[in-house]
Structure formats: structure tokens, C-alpha cells
Motif scaffolding. Structure first.
Motif, PDB file in Angstrom:
ATOM      1  N   LEU A   1       0.823  -1.204   0.000  1.00  0.00           N
ATOM      2  CA  LEU A   1       0.000   0.000   0.000  1.00  0.00           C
ATOM      3  C   LEU A   1       0.863   1.262   0.000  1.00  0.00           C
ATOM      4  N   GLU A   2       1.962   1.228   0.752  1.00  0.00           N
ATOM      5  CA  GLU A   2       2.862   2.384   0.782  1.00  0.00           C
ATOM      6  C   GLU A   2       3.485   2.633  -0.594  1.00  0.00           C
ATOM      7  N   ARG A   3       3.877   1.562  -1.289  1.00  0.00           N
ATOM      8  CA  ARG A   3       4.435   1.722  -2.626  1.00  0.00           C
ATOM      9  C   ARG A   3       3.394   2.280  -3.589  1.00  0.00           C
ATOM     10  N   ALA A   4       2.207   1.783  -3.494  1.00  0.00           N
ATOM     11  CA  ALA A   4       1.148   2.268  -4.386  1.00  0.00           C
ATOM     12  C   ALA A   4       0.841   3.732  -4.105  1.00  0.00           C
ATOM     13  N   GLN A   5       0.851   4.109  -2.826  1.00  0.00           N
ATOM     14  CA  GLN A   5       0.605   5.499  -2.480  1.00  0.00           C
ATOM     15  C   GLN A   5       1.755   6.389  -2.962  1.00  0.00           C
ATOM     16  N   PHE A   6       2.983   5.871  -2.854  1.00  0.00           N
ATOM     17  CA  PHE A   6       4.156   6.624  -3.339  1.00  0.00           C
ATOM     18  C   PHE A   6       4.047   6.868  -4.842  1.00  0.00           C
ATOM     19  N   ASN A   7       3.676   5.852  -5.592  1.00  0.00           N
ATOM     20  CA  ASN A   7       3.538   6.005  -7.040  1.00  0.00           C
ATOM     21  C   ASN A   7       2.440   7.000  -7.395  1.00  0.00           C
ATOM     22  N   LEU A   8       1.362   6.942  -6.640  1.00  0.00           N
ATOM     23  CA  LEU A   8       0.280   7.878  -6.912  1.00  0.00           C
ATOM     24  C   LEU A   8       0.699   9.309  -6.606  1.00  0.00           C
ATOM     25  N   ASP A   9       1.444   9.474  -5.503  1.00  0.00           N
ATOM     26  CA  ASP A   9       1.911  10.820  -5.163  1.00  0.00           C
ATOM     27  C   ASP A   9       2.874  11.361  -6.217  1.00  0.00           C
ATOM     28  N   HIS A  10       3.714  10.503  -6.767  1.00  0.00           N
ATOM     29  CA  HIS A  10       4.700  10.942  -7.758  1.00  0.00           C
ATOM     30  C   HIS A  10       4.137  10.979  -9.177  1.00  0.00           C
ATOM     31  N   ALA A  11       2.844  10.713  -9.281  1.00  0.00           N
ATOM     32  CA  ALA A  11       2.213  10.959 -10.575  1.00  0.00           C
ATOM     33  C   ALA A  11       2.144  12.452 -10.850  1.00  0.00           C
ATOM     34  N   LEU A  12       2.251  13.261  -9.819  1.00  0.00           N
ATOM     35  CA  LEU A  12       2.360  14.707  -9.959  1.00  0.00           C
ATOM     36  C   LEU A  12       3.846  15.062 -10.050  1.00  0.00           C
TER      37      LEU A  12
END
Length: 471
Positions: free
Chosen positions: A184-195
Motif C-alpha cells: 500500500l505504501e508503494r502504491a501510495q508513493f507512485n500515486l503521489d509521484h504521478a504529480l
């Protein structure tokens, strides 16, 4: 013209020679007449030849000693670059959904530059959350089973091996819960870095992507934007030849120009001299970093700059064209210069000749002064001449030179001078009692070859004289 013109020009027939050889057959008056005619013919030939030749005078140009400022500089070229440039990439693979900046836009730190498509990233978040719920439920059940069987083990209803199995299942489910939380942390990191945000404040100088383009960050981070932090200050990477690098120091003054503004001079200073050499076509250069202001925004990244490193600078000194220190006078001029120099009166010497100690000369005393040679502009001993043309200590011979002058009466003279710094066109000369501002000196001497008329000299036909002598 032959070295013996009379053998070629005069025609003496055989009968006349025989007539001369047979002295017994002619009287003395005829012999004397023949000799007189030959002498007159030779004199007439020489007169006519000298009349036909044109005496050529050397062409002399003069320059004036001036007073002004002079600099010794080292010139080279370099490339203008921003002081700090950041390449902005992405750590997440995906498709570019939206771009918010373009070339030359000013951006702030943290400003969103582009956004990746988040459809897949958001589904990864949901999947990670579901995995956490599942792993947590399994862990809670395994934990309850272990606690129940632990009570039975304490009452000796369950063996130790059975209890160990329940404990292993509980710990394995706990590890699965932790793994789901990490996902979940990795998925959240990827979503945050989509910006994709700007890491610094500055100006966008390059953009490598378009909307809808897919970027892959699997092996290396792709560069999407290039941002220069502050273009009000720039740096120049100059390539200095190895023969000049020893004269470059930190903080040294630098002037430079660019082709776009050829009539404008910019100022800078040396920040550092990099020790890593570069070799191109067997030429070794070193990179010198020059800092400069760019408040007007005229200097752009990538421009080629022509730099002048100021090695030495002097103000309000006597200057003379460098060509005046390299002229080659004619032999007649040099002879006149030697005569004028020998005839100069020296203080305390009424004979015009300097007194020297012969013992000191034989012993090679380095303090022995010797006569300066006006024909070459040098002395026999190293060191500068004083006002009388005498040489002093060692180690300054390369700084000595000669200036040639011509007065109103046409007399040539040579003046010994000590050279200072030079910029190639002009050279500083140190002041002495024989040079002054406004003085005229020779800047060039062109020796014109003597011209000879093509007309032949007198031709004497001895057959006429033979008839005059009665043959």
C-alpha cells in the motif's frame, strides 16, 4: 650585368691587336693615341652607366610615442551555461496526462509541471488496501487459534508440536499483513509521484515530452524537463591552452563578448581552474570556470563567448607600436647610428669612450658594464642599458630593444629602451631621458632595390681606331 663589362662590350678586331703587338712597325704617336682613345671610351662608359642607374632611397614610416593604458591578456573561447541546472524526471512509469508548463516559463519550487495518468495507480491503491484487509483477518484468526491452543497446552491437552504449528501460522499471517501494508505504501508513493513537481525555482529551458506520451522508468529515469535555477547569474566554461594556464588565477578579472552583442563588453571573474585536462587533436586544454552577472538577460545558455583574461594592466605609460621595436634598418642607417652612438658624450668622459677595467673583463665580472650595440639593440652582457647605453645586471636581456629616429638634418640615431607589457599591437616602454611623449620613431623601413636602365652602355668599335691608325 657581367662583372667585367669591357670584355663583353668592346669589339677589338684582329688587325688592331696585331697592330699593337707589332710595335716596331708603328710610331710612338699612334700608340699614345690608341691609349688615350681607350681611356676616354672607358670614362664615357662609366659616366653613362652611372647616369642610367637610379639610386633608390629606403621608404620609411614614422610613428609617434603616445601615452595611455595597456593590458596583457590571454584570449580563448568558452560556452555560457547556467550556474545550476536540474533535470526533472519521473520515478513512475505511465502516460503523460497533462502538461502545465512550456519552454521559458518561470516556475516555483514545488509547482506541478505535469501529471501522469493515475487510473492504474489508483487501482493499485485499492488492491493494496484489499490485501491489507485480507492479511489482517487471517492474522487475527491465527492469533486467536494460537491463544486457544496455548491454554490447552498449559492443561496438557495439546502437544508442544501442535502448539508450534499454530504459532507458525500466526507469525506467517502477521508477515503477510506487513507485506500488504508495504504494498500500500508503494502504491501510495507512485500515486503521489504521478504529480511531477519542480524541485527548484527557476526557468524551464527544455521540455522533452508531450501530452499522451508514455514514459518508462523501469531501467533509468527519463528526463522530462530541464530547469535553470537563476539566469541572472551565469557561468562560462572556458578552454585555456596549457601554455597559458599558469597565468590564470582565482578572482582574476575577465572580459568577454558574444557574437549577438559584438559591440558590448561583459565583465566576470575566475571562480576555479579545474585540474582535469582535455585533449583534442593533441592539444591539451584546461577548463576555467568564470562567473558573470546577467541581470539584463542578454546572455543565453549555449552561447559561445570570446574571453580575455587580464594578466597585467598598466595605466598612463609610454606606448609605441610593436613594429617600431622590430624594424631592420639599412646598412647605411646602421653605420650612421654607430657613428652617432660612438660620438655621444658620456658624463665624466671627455673622450666619448667609456673607461673599463681590463682585469674585470678578463675575470668575467658579472657587474662589468659593456657598450650597447645600436645596430642590434642588444649588448654583449645581459641586463638593461642605462641612459648611456651601458648594460647592468643579468637576467633582463629579453626586455631590451631599440628605437630608431631621424632628425630634421637627416641624421639617424638609435635609442636603447626597456620594454614593458604588450598587447601585440602596442608595447610599453619604460621612461628614460631620451624618449618622451610625441616623439617620432621609425615604425617600418622598406629597402628598395637599385634600378638599372635596360639601355646598353657605349660600344666602341676598334675597327674605326684601326682605320685611324692607318690600317
Amino acid at each position: 650585368m657581367s662583372g667585367r663589362p669591357f670584355e663583353r662590350e668592346l669589339f677589338i678586331p684582329g688587325p688592331a691587336i696585331k697592330l699593337i703587338r707589332k710595335g716596331s712597325q708603328i710610331d710612338m704617336k699612334k700608340i699614345i693615341a690608341l691609349v688615350i682613345v681607350l681611356a676616354l671610351a672607358a670614362a664615357a662608359y662609366g659616366f653613362i652607366r652611372n647616369k642610367n642607374s637610379v639610386e633608390a632611397q629606403p621608404l620609411i614610416d614614422f610613428a609617434e610615442i603616445t601615452r595611455g593604458d595597456i593590458e596583457n591578456v590571454i584570449s580563448c573561447t568558452g560556452t555560457i551555461e547556467p550556474v545550476r541546472t536540474v533535470a526533472v524526471g519521473t520515478e513512475v512509469s505511465g502516460k503523460i496526462d497533462k502538461i502545465f508548463v512550456d519552454f521559458n516559463d518561470n516556475v516555483k519550487k514545488g509547482q506541478v509541471l505535469a501529471v501522469l495518468d493515475t487510473t492504474f495507480l489508483q487501482s493499485s491503491i485499492r488492491d493494496a488496501n484489499a490485501s491489507i484487509v485480507r492479511a489482517d483477518a487471517q492474522y487475527r484468526k491465527a492469533e486467536k487459534d494460537y491463544e486457544h491452543n496455548k491454554e490447552l497446552f498449559d492443561q496438557h491437552y495439546v502437544s508442544e508440536l501442535e502448539l508450534l504449528s499454530f504459532e507458525t501460522t500466526m507469525k506467517s499471517n502477521f508477515a503477510s499483513l506487513q507485506s500488504a501494508q508495504s504494498a500500500l505504501e508503494r502504491a501510495q508513493f507512485n500515486l503521489d509521484h504521478a504529480l511531477i513537481c519542480s524541485p527548484i525555482s527557476g526557468k524551464v529551458i527544455n521540455r522533452n515530452v508531450e501530452e499522451g506520451q508514455t514514459v518508462a522508468a523501469s531501467f533509468s529515469t527519463p528526463t522530462l524537463f530541464q530547469i535553470a535555477e537563476d539566469l541572472s547569474k551565469i557561468q562560462i566554461l572556458a578552454a585555456v591552452d596549457e601554455s597559458d594556464i599558469g597565468q590564470i588565477k582565482e578572482g582574476q578579472e575577465v572580459r568577454f563578448s558574444v557574437e549577438s552583442y559584438f559591440d558590448k563588453k561583459f565583465q566576470g571573474a575566475v571562480r576555479e581552474v579545474r585540474l582535469q585536462p582535455k585533449m583534442v587533436s593533441n592539444v591539451v586544454t584546461y577548463t576555467v570556470v568564470v562567473d558573470a552577472e546577467n541581470k539584463e538577460g542578454l546572455l543565453l545558455p549555449g552561447m559561445t563567448a570570446t574571453l580575455d583574461f587580464v594578466v597585467e594592466k598598466k595605466e598612463n605609460v609610454l606606448l609605441v607600436p610593436s613594429s617600431a621595436l622590430r624594424i631592420q634598418p639599412t646598412e647605411e642607417m646602421l653605420a650612421a647610428m654607430r657613428r652617432n652612438w660612438t660620438g655621444r658624450q658620456r658624463p665624466g668622459d671627455s673622450t666619448g669612450q667609456r673607461q673599463r677595467d681590463p682585469n674585470a673583463r678578463r675575470q668575467g665580472d658579472p657587474n662589468t658594464q659593456r657598450q650597447w650595440d645600436p645596430s642590434s639593440g642588444e649588448g654583449r652582457r645581459s641586463g638593461p642599458p642605462d641612459g648611456n647605453g651601458n648594460w647592468g645586471g643579468r637576467g633582463q636581456r629579453e626586455n631590451m630593444a631599440r628605437l630608431c629616429t631621424k632628425d630634421d638634418q637627416g641624421n639617424y640615431s638609435a635609442i636603447p629602451v626597456r620594454k614593458g607589457i604588450t598587447d601585440g599591437l602596442m608595447t610599453e616602454i619604460l621612461e628614460n631621458d631620451r624618449v618622451h611623449e610625441g616623439q617620432k620613431v621609425m615604425s617600418s623601413v622598406i629597402q628598395v632595390a637599385e634600378k638599372q636602365n635596360n639601355s646598353n652602355g657605349p660600344r666602341l668599335d676598334m675597327r674605326v681606331m684601326g682605320r685611324a691608325l692607318g690600317r
